[in-house]
Design an enzyme around this catalytic site. Structure first.
Site, PDB file in Angstrom:
ATOM      1  N   HIS A 146      44.297  45.322  35.608  1.00  0.00           N
ATOM      2  CA  HIS A 146      43.619  44.238  36.312  1.00  0.00           C
ATOM      3  C   HIS A 146      44.298  42.895  36.091  1.00  0.00           C
ATOM      4  O   HIS A 146      43.825  41.859  36.552  1.00  0.00           O
ATOM      5  CB  HIS A 146      42.160  44.188  35.827  1.00  0.00           C
ATOM      6  CG  HIS A 146      41.238  43.437  36.717  1.00  0.00           C
ATOM      7  ND1 HIS A 146      40.562  42.307  36.303  1.00  0.00           N
ATOM      8  CD2 HIS A 146      40.862  43.633  38.005  1.00  0.00           C
ATOM      9  CE1 HIS A 146      39.808  41.849  37.280  1.00  0.00           C
ATOM     10  NE2 HIS A 146      39.970  42.637  38.328  1.00  0.00           N
ATOM     11  N   LYS A 148      46.933  39.805  36.476  1.00  0.00           N
ATOM     12  CA  LYS A 148      47.702  39.174  37.559  1.00  0.00           C
ATOM     13  C   LYS A 148      48.665  38.192  36.898  1.00  0.00           C
ATOM     14  O   LYS A 148      48.292  37.066  36.558  1.00  0.00           O
ATOM     15  CB  LYS A 148      46.801  38.425  38.544  1.00  0.00           C
ATOM     16  CG  LYS A 148      45.784  39.307  39.271  1.00  0.00           C
ATOM     17  CD  LYS A 148      44.464  39.271  38.573  1.00  0.00           C
ATOM     18  CE  LYS A 148      43.419  40.095  39.313  1.00  0.00           C
ATOM     19  NZ  LYS A 148      42.192  40.256  38.502  1.00  0.00           N
ATOM     20  N   ASP A 153      62.045  33.208  36.655  1.00  0.00           N
ATOM     21  CA  ASP A 153      63.208  32.773  35.873  1.00  0.00           C
ATOM     22  C   ASP A 153      62.897  32.649  34.381  1.00  0.00           C
ATOM     23  O   ASP A 153      63.618  31.957  33.654  1.00  0.00           O
ATOM     24  CB  ASP A 153      63.754  31.436  36.393  1.00  0.00           C
ATOM     25  CG  ASP A 153      64.400  31.574  37.767  1.00  0.00           C
ATOM     26  OD1 ASP A 153      64.807  32.689  38.121  1.00  0.00           O
ATOM     27  OD2 ASP A 153      64.482  30.556  38.486  1.00  0.00           O
ATOM     28  N   HIS A 318      34.668  34.329  42.701  1.00  0.00           N
ATOM     29  CA  HIS A 318      35.433  35.351  41.999  1.00  0.00           C
ATOM     30  C   HIS A 318      35.989  34.831  40.677  1.00  0.00           C
ATOM     31  O   HIS A 318      36.861  35.445  40.070  1.00  0.00           O
ATOM     32  CB  HIS A 318      36.570  35.832  42.910  1.00  0.00           C
ATOM     33  CG  HIS A 318      37.237  37.091  42.468  1.00  0.00           C
ATOM     34  ND1 HIS A 318      38.532  37.118  41.994  1.00  0.00           N
ATOM     35  CD2 HIS A 318      36.795  38.379  42.435  1.00  0.00           C
ATOM     36  CE1 HIS A 318      38.870  38.359  41.696  1.00  0.00           C
ATOM     37  NE2 HIS A 318      37.837  39.154  41.948  1.00  0.00           N
TER      38      HIS A 318
END
Length: 400
Positions: A146, A148, A153, A318
């Site tokens: 889950h 993200k 770089d 969310h």
């Protein structure tokens, strides 16, 4: 009667198999997975609550990448925004920039074989995370990555609640606008994001780049103190418990799903008992079946104890954010629910910088202004359909 007995026996056998598979699979996974609380770091951070603004910045940084782009999302959809995003990654790979894309198998099930083939033909290194596999099939189907995480770089990092899809930039048909919290980071904390991405990549591909110097350039410390907490189906409960116990004035929790473990539920009740203000912000509109009903039994008790439950009105909420007094806040990928605590792989950032916390408080004030209190009396009124849904949600709560 014989048919009923046979059906009951089959059901019991399936249930027993799932339970054993889940427990043993989880125990086996935890032996090889690392829950990490990184040392305190100092970075420069910006918080985004609008997907449109976030992805304008995000895509600009991706376009400017020179060496490597490492991206992990739970969800990548199959809409125009997602396709444009993937084409950008393809073009960067064709330029000679190393691009690695890792997505959750369940969350990104909408990605077609053709799309994946086009990515790999362009030079993008692609992998699914947590594909179902034997011998613990039921557990592996429930397991989610889950997180993200994006690292560009080795110098610029992103972490938070937004995924890739049109609803996240306010183009969805139903859940619109979308409210979420996402961090952009430069400074020494980026190396932790890089390490977690490469660890997840190694787990799913058996390709180990964790010691590659090119991915870990020298980073100048920033001015904002923070600490990353990485969890893989355990220890999140302990981390949240530790935060709640430090509160002396107020706790604000923003989450799309409020399905706490019994320990976390009791910790919030104890905080209320010692006169700590507790406010929970949740969406009025749900994006999944039964998640609202799963939260109602907890809300009834907390409202009676003096907590304020606020339902966000302006679109879908969310956010994954927790504020403790004015001394720390937690922003990351974990929801305040059992799935994040005991199944999902998550990553959260605990921030201690007062200036940053003030910015978060301003955003939470906007959330509260766009919310209305949940009426405890209405929640306690007789409703047969709701009661039936709550009973089913209670059974399924670990998987919602």
């Amino acid at each position: 009667m014989k048919i009923i007995t046979t059906i009951a026996s089959i059901f019991l056998l399936i249930f027993s198999w799932c339970w054993v598979d889940l427990k043993v699979g989880h125990k086996r996974y935890l032996k090889q997975a690392n829950n990490i609380k990184y040392p305190p770091r100092n970075s420069e951070m910006t918080v985004f609550t609008s997907g449109k603004i976030l992805f304008e910045d995000y895509i600009k940084e991706v376009r400017q990448a020179q060496d490597s782009i490492h991206i992990l999302f739970y969800i990548v959809k199959n809409d125009k925004f997602s396709k444009d995003f993937l084409k950008l990654l393809q073009s960067k790979a064709e330029e000679g920039v190393e691009v690695r894309l890792l997505v959750d198998w369940i969350g990104s099930k909408g990605m077609s074989r053709q799309t994946i083939q086009e990515l790999t033909e362009s030079g993008v290194h692609f992998s699914f995370s947590f594909k179902p596999k034997l011998p613990f099939l039921f557990y592996s189907i429930q397991k989610r990555n889950h997180r993200k995480i994006s690292v560009i770089d080795g110098k610029i990092g992103y972490l938070g609640g937004f995924n890739i899809g049109k609803e996240y930039i306010n183009q969805g048909e139903k859940l619109n606008p979308w409210r979420d919290y996402h961090l952009k980071m430069t400074g020494e904390g980026v190396k932790d994001l890089q390490e977690v991405f490469l660890s997840d990549w190694f787990y799913d591909t058996n390709e180990d780049y964790r010691g590659t110097p090119a991915y870990f350039p020298t980073l100048t410390p920033g001015t904002q103190a923070h600490q990353f907490v990485v969890t893989n189906g355990s220890d999140l409960e302990q981390s949240l418990t530790h935060m709640i116990r430090q509160a002396t004035k107020k706790i604000i929790i923003g989450t799309p799903y409020f399905i706490p473990s019994e320990t976390l539920f009791q910790e919030l009740r104890e905080a209320l008992a010692r006169n700590v203000s507790v406010t929970v912000i949740v969406p009025e509109i749900s994006d999944h079946a039964l998640v609202k009903e799963a939260s109602f039994p907890y809300f009834r008790v907390l409202i009676k104890d003096g907590a304020e439950i606020m339902q966000f009105q302006r679109g879908f909420y969310h956010s994954k954010v927790i504020l403790i007094d004015d001394i720390m806040c937690d922003i990351g990928t974990a929801n305040f629910d059992k799935r994040s605590c005991f199944l999902n792989s998550e990553m959260n950032c605990i921030v201690f910088d007062r200036t940053f916390i003030k910015d978060v408080e301003k955003e939470l004030a906007v959330d509260l202004a766009e919310s209305k209190p949940l009426n405890g009396d209405a929640l306690s009124s007789m409703n047969v359909v709701r009661s039936a849904k709550e009973s089913l949600a209670s059974i399924l709560s670990p998987f919602l």
